[in-house]
Motif scaffolding. Structure first.
Motif, short mmCIF file in Angstrom:
data_model
loop_
_atom_site.label_atom_id
_atom_site.label_comp_id
_atom_site.label_asym_id
_atom_site.label_seq_id
_atom_site.Cartn_x
_atom_site.Cartn_y
_atom_site.Cartn_z
N TYR A 42 0.83 -1.21 0.00
CA TYR A 42 0.00 0.00 0.00
C TYR A 42 0.86 1.25 0.00
O TYR A 42 1.80 1.34 0.78
CB TYR A 42 -0.92 0.01 1.23
CG TYR A 42 -2.06 -0.96 1.09
CD1 TYR A 42 -3.27 -0.54 0.55
CD2 TYR A 42 -1.91 -2.29 1.43
CE1 TYR A 42 -4.31 -1.42 0.39
CE2 TYR A 42 -2.95 -3.19 1.26
CZ TYR A 42 -4.14 -2.75 0.74
OH TYR A 42 -5.17 -3.63 0.57
N GLU A 54 -2.92 0.31 -3.97
CA GLU A 54 -2.61 -1.07 -3.60
C GLU A 54 -2.02 -1.73 -4.82
O GLU A 54 -2.52 -1.53 -5.93
CB GLU A 54 -3.88 -1.82 -3.19
CG GLU A 54 -3.55 -3.21 -2.66
CD GLU A 54 -4.74 -4.16 -2.66
OE1 GLU A 54 -5.06 -4.71 -1.62
OE2 GLU A 54 -5.33 -4.36 -3.75
N HIS A 59 -10.42 -11.96 -6.30
CA HIS A 59 -9.59 -11.46 -5.20
C HIS A 59 -9.88 -9.99 -4.97
O HIS A 59 -9.79 -9.18 -5.89
CB HIS A 59 -8.11 -11.65 -5.52
CG HIS A 59 -7.22 -11.42 -4.34
ND1 HIS A 59 -6.97 -12.38 -3.39
CD2 HIS A 59 -6.55 -10.32 -3.93
CE1 HIS A 59 -6.17 -11.88 -2.46
NE2 HIS A 59 -5.91 -10.63 -2.76
N PHE A 60 -10.20 -9.67 -3.74
CA PHE A 60 -10.51 -8.29 -3.37
C PHE A 60 -9.39 -7.71 -2.51
O PHE A 60 -8.68 -8.45 -1.83
CB PHE A 60 -11.83 -8.21 -2.60
CG PHE A 60 -13.03 -8.28 -3.50
CD1 PHE A 60 -13.46 -9.49 -4.01
CD2 PHE A 60 -13.70 -7.13 -3.87
CE1 PHE A 60 -14.55 -9.56 -4.86
CE2 PHE A 60 -14.80 -7.19 -4.72
CZ PHE A 60 -15.23 -8.40 -5.21
N PRO A 61 -9.30 -6.39 -2.52
CA PRO A 61 -8.29 -5.76 -1.66
C PRO A 61 -8.63 -5.90 -0.18
O PRO A 61 -9.80 -6.10 0.19
CB PRO A 61 -8.29 -4.30 -2.07
CG PRO A 61 -9.46 -4.09 -2.94
CD PRO A 61 -10.04 -5.41 -3.32
N THR A 62 -7.62 -5.78 0.64
CA THR A 62 -7.81 -5.75 2.09
C THR A 62 -8.45 -4.43 2.50
O THR A 62 -9.34 -4.40 3.35
CB THR A 62 -6.43 -5.87 2.77
OG1 THR A 62 -5.90 -7.15 2.46
CG2 THR A 62 -6.54 -5.70 4.28
N LEU A 114 -10.03 -2.12 7.05
CA LEU A 114 -9.41 -3.38 6.66
C LEU A 114 -10.52 -4.43 6.81
O LEU A 114 -11.01 -4.66 7.92
CB LEU A 114 -8.20 -3.70 7.55
CG LEU A 114 -7.10 -2.63 7.57
CD1 LEU A 114 -5.88 -3.14 8.35
CD2 LEU A 114 -6.67 -2.22 6.17
N ASP A 123 -6.33 -12.38 3.06
CA ASP A 123 -5.99 -12.05 4.45
C ASP A 123 -6.97 -11.04 5.02
O ASP A 123 -7.19 -9.98 4.45
CB ASP A 123 -4.57 -11.47 4.51
CG ASP A 123 -3.53 -12.51 4.18
OD1 ASP A 123 -3.83 -13.72 4.33
OD2 ASP A 123 -2.43 -12.14 3.75
N TYR A 141 -8.65 -8.92 8.51
CA TYR A 141 -8.24 -8.24 9.74
C TYR A 141 -9.42 -8.05 10.68
O TYR A 141 -10.49 -7.63 10.24
CB TYR A 141 -7.64 -6.87 9.40
CG TYR A 141 -6.26 -6.98 8.84
CD1 TYR A 141 -5.16 -6.91 9.67
CD2 TYR A 141 -6.06 -7.20 7.48
CE1 TYR A 141 -3.88 -7.04 9.17
CE2 TYR A 141 -4.78 -7.33 6.96
CZ TYR A 141 -3.70 -7.25 7.82
OH TYR A 141 -2.43 -7.39 7.32
N ARG A 147 -5.36 -11.39 14.82
CA ARG A 147 -5.99 -10.16 14.33
C ARG A 147 -5.85 -10.10 12.80
O ARG A 147 -6.63 -9.43 12.14
CB ARG A 147 -5.34 -8.94 14.98
CG ARG A 147 -5.55 -8.97 16.50
CD ARG A 147 -5.35 -7.61 17.11
NE ARG A 147 -3.97 -7.15 16.96
CZ ARG A 147 -3.56 -5.93 17.30
NH1 ARG A 147 -4.42 -5.05 17.78
NH2 ARG A 147 -2.30 -5.59 17.17
N GLU A 148 -4.85 -10.76 12.27
CA GLU A 148 -4.79 -11.00 10.83
C GLU A 148 -4.90 -12.49 10.64
O GLU A 148 -4.27 -13.25 11.37
CB GLU A 148 -3.46 -10.51 10.25
CG GLU A 148 -3.44 -10.62 8.74
CD GLU A 148 -2.04 -10.62 8.13
OE1 GLU A 148 -1.79 -9.81 7.26
OE2 GLU A 148 -1.21 -11.48 8.52
#
Lengths: 588, 588
Positions: free
Chosen positions: A141, A156, B72-75, B108, B139, B141, B155-156
């Motif tokens: 990022y 990203e 696939h998506f962003p965090t 996130l 991943d 969060y 947490r992740e």
């Protein structure tokens, strides 16, 4: 594998999306590879994920060949290590920062030098464990001020970042070379042309640094190269330093009236009108010394004025200035700055004048005076006399003024000499697709990464850092591989090996296509099969061209006669081929 | 593939790390699979990445078999869609939030319902494009208040999240079933025992929801099951509702003095001492009605007191309360709450008393009074009389008081009946390893996801959401597959197929091992080769046991006689095998 378009998650767009500027962005959106989630942040549809995965696989294979081990770090990392190396501050607004529920500071990592350094510190204790190369393929990022051009500059992005760890400088050289070689292999496999240029290390610190630039008009970087093989980022170009000239025998400085000379061009015309040069030739822009006042603000917020003298036929290049003043913000001096420094007479600034030197080592102003490398002792200049409407000629460096230092920030031009003597350079636009750095001991020192050497002594490790932008490479490949109808992927990274299109109303056509698809898939080909029952041939052909699978087999009206049509998108050919011969084209 | 330990990025630890509580955390740290980066945030070393990748591959294959497409998506996602569904607020402190340089809000993502819904809205227009299943491995969060137990609650964490999209409820049932079946196949391939329990959908909203729980003592969930096949999360257990009793003929309510009865036990003893039951048997705890005062704070911050009446032989289960009051924070009433409501006489609260009803539909207090499902009309209770040191007996539901509603939050006990009549239940501890939800139309409505149905009418899509915790599964597998010496991975997910250990000083041993390793690798085995030249056999054996490759081949002192030692870690056996016979054990 067979993927049927009738149940595939895909929508192609007939029109270019209004927010897409560059061709890769337009085509990747239209062909259903990616979708925007926020400025500079994208989601990956199945087609996009396939191509991205193939690029990643090539990178993985070459990293393994280089002996690098794959690891994976989190996106979110704690502040402290980045504080220790100074990057928490240095990254400025480009760093995404956040707090957890307990108020602890975190960041979304732009790169992972700190985390890798600490990991190696945890695991490695002896020179025997080195050299070591680690890499990850991971989403990074950066809060770009103006994310643009789709995947070319996102906030990203997926990156392969590798790090090397060595005891000695020679070891670092070898690790650096092995990553550099791996990059050459990766780009060769991807069919990407590149120029390796010397680069400034920027915020990364360190000593040696090279960029892999793809020569392309939409590139954000300017680089220079000579026919003899020299290549450098324009920020890294080193201007040649001429030999000094004798001071003895040069004419004395002459102050002369010079009203209405706001530009170098008007100054040169005026000077020629009022003053005959001692050697008889005309004055020209290169005889003048232009003095540019910049305001440099460091990380603590201290603002300092600096005057930079460059030959009048060149400008100060602000990109080169950024590199010359790392960890600082530099901007042109404002009217307020001039108001605070009445000795700086706007339009008439010079390093000194007869009887009244104001800048340079003889300065009374307290303002640093830096000069271009071409301003060596014995060079004689027409420049400002620090009085309104007055200039001075024959002001000789080393006799009439001495600078506080040298700074190489003048603009670079076509025809300038390559510093290695390999001939004149030309400038070109390029896109950074890879970057190799010798970080040296900066991170290891900041974070205490030491190992025992052969003599049992603790020594600080020296590091390298090596990045490839995976998602940017995909965009670049789309920029380079398309025609007016759509994408045309190179085979190495195409989402499928072959796209079989069944068109027509006769059920036997679909049966023939099914059988062909089964044969191709059985032989190991990854087949996209357009089996949509009620879609017109025109739409199917349009989609096939847009999606960009490099080879398309049309099973349609010639099926009854035993023929299919085979397209080679890259060659632009469409051939009638006997159905029985089609499998062999795909190794089946 | 051959991986040489001499150059592998690995450090094993002899001692258990002090911050690791559970065995999986200890072993994954000690054996060099993961390293902590921050509380609940881990980095993956090469060994860990291999095992994680194998779990992901199994999941990918079964998702493909279910017909789901990978995306696939962003965090990092923008706030607005989560605002539209209410989750931006509902997630509370568990959501990591951040701002970009322009002040725009991001998060996130803890899960991606919103993003998938909007993506499908963008791409799908007709019922013909449905049903559709999409998934990603990504991943996530969540800012857990107390991240603990290593990968079990981070947490992740890496999750496979899938989403289904259908036009009809029947379609949703079918999609749900196909994901549910895929989960059964995935857990079977991973060798994981599981119980499918009815679950509350929690913050996800929606109708049907089941959890895949692994029965394990360190599990955070309590579930109940009967021998007859009933299973449910304890939050989802539905208490049986007894038949109503006739009110006619029941004794009139009797108020009696009851000083010093702070507990149900003391109240029962006291009541038996002062009041003979009409039917002659002794009073017991189940005859009393315990009234618990809770403070419920909704998302807007409004605090409301609620009194809940449950049979005195049970407690109010706060986990069940959380589910009964979604989108609210519930806590026991504070002294301040009581001070504000003098009608609530602490220790003597009841739904009503002869001539002075204070709670329930007859209430004059304005405080809601809810009762356990067992408190049906005609049941008669000993309970508080709303006066200091007084209780009331024979207070009959439907005659002396009427509740404002029913709430099923009493504690569940071994021996309680399964609601489906399949016998008594028992409670057990479990760890959630998968979750399937029928979201219904909540997200599609909030974000406007509609398609044209067969009649050309716009209808709202119905959705499902399906999650598997990849990193948690890896931890669970480590919990279940180890012995006192280290990890013992199942073959399906082991980091290597075989671990070859060469020990001894004779160079011929290493030559023999090299040759064996080449043979095994040539036959397709993924080999870890302990080729470290100066490491003692004890250390090598210890590492082999700790790392957990299920089969180990020791090439050592018996080499000269033509033998190796083959360990089967799971079986706990060590066999002398002729070197020539070793390759056949690995399919070579």
């Amino acid at each position: 594998m067979i993927t049927r378009l009738s149940s595939f998650f895909l929508k192609t767009l007939r029109e270019d999306p209004s927010d897409a500027e560059v061709i890769s962005h337009k085509l990747l959106l239209r062909a259903g590879y990616i979708r925007r989630q926020a400025p500079g942040v994208f989601a990956w549809l199945p087609l996009g994920l396939r191509v991205k995965g193939k690029i990643e696989q090539i990178i993985r294979e070459e990293m393994a060949a280089a002996g690098a081990h794959e690891v994976h770090f989190p996106t979110m990392l704690p502040r402290e290590p980045y504080e220790a190396t100074g990057r928490w501050e240095e990254y400025g607004d480009a760093l995404f920062r956040l707090k957890d529920r307990h108020g602890a500071d975190y960041l979304l990592a732009p790169t992972h030098e700190e985390a890798f350094t600490l990991m190696v510190k945890d695991i490695v204790t002896s020179y025997k464990d080195l050299p070591l190369q680690l890499f990850q393929i991971q989403d990074k990022y950066r809060d770009e001020a103006r994310p643009r051009a789709g995947l070319l500059r996102g906030r990203e992005f997926t990156m392969k970042d590798a790090y090397s760890f060595d005891v000695s400088d020679e070891g670092l050289d070898a690790s650096y070379q092995s990553q550099r070689d791996a990059y050459e292999r990766i780009f060769a496999r991807l069919g990407l042309e590149y120029v390796i240029v010397s680069a400034d290390a920027g915020a990364m610190g360190g000593s040696r640094s090279e960029e892999f630039l793809l020569p392309i008009e939409i590139g954000e970087d300017t680089f220079v190269r000579s026919a003899g093989g020299y290549a450098a980022n324009v920020e890294a170009y080193e201007s040649p330093v001429p030999a000094e000239s004798p001071i003895e025998g040069q004419p004395e400085a002459v102050v002369f009236d010079s009203p209405d000379t706001p530009t170098i061009e008007t100054l040169v015309t005026h000077t020629n009108a009022v003053l005959t040069r001692a050697d008889g030739r005309e004055w020209n822009a290169a005889d003048t010394l232009k003095n540019v006042v910049l305001a440099v603000t460091d990380l603590e917020g201290t603002r300092e004025l600096v005057v930079i003298g460059v030959p009048g036929d060149r400008d100060v290049d602000m990109k080169r200035v950024e590199v010359a003043f790392p960890n600082a913000e530099v901007e042109p001096a404002t009217p307020e700055d001039f108001a605070k420094h009445p000795l700086l007479v706007k339009g008439y600034i010079g390093p000194g004048a007869a009887g009244a030197p104001v800048l340079g080592a003889k300065s009374a102003t307290g303002i640093r005076y830096l000069v271009d490398p071409r301003v060596v002792n014995g060079t004689s200049w027409v420049t400002g006399a620090n009085e309104d409407e007055k200039h001075v000629a024959y002001l000789v460096a080393g006799r009439d003024f001495v600078a506080d230092g040298v700074v190489d920030v003048a603009s670079v031009r076509n025809g300038d000499p390559a510093p290695d003597g390999s001939g004149p350079i030309e400038t070109a636009r390029g896109m950074e697709i890879g970057h190799v750095f010798q970080l040296g001991r900066k991170y290891a020192e900041a974070l205490g990464l030491k190992v025992l050497d052969e003599n049992g002594k603790l020594v600080t490790v020296t590091m390298g850092s090596y990045g490839i932008g995976v998602t940017r490479i995909m965009a670049v490949l789309a920029e380079l591989n398309h025609d007016e109808r759509g994408l045309v992927w190179p085979r190495a990274i195409a989402p499928f090996d072959v796209h079989v299109v069944a068109t027509g109303k006769d059920p036997s056509i679909f049966e023939t296509a099914e059988s062909l698809v089964a044969t191709l898939s059985g032989a190991g080909a990854d087949v996209l099969f357009d089996d949509r029952p009620k879609v017109s041939p025109g739409v199917k052909f349009g989609d096939a061209e847009l999606l960009g699978v490099p080879r398309v087999v049309v099973v349609g009206r010639d099926t009854a006669e035993g023929f299919a049509e085979v397209w080679d998108r890259a060659a632009g050919t469409k051939e009638k081929v006997a159905l029985a011969d089609v499998p062999a084209l795909f190794g089946a």
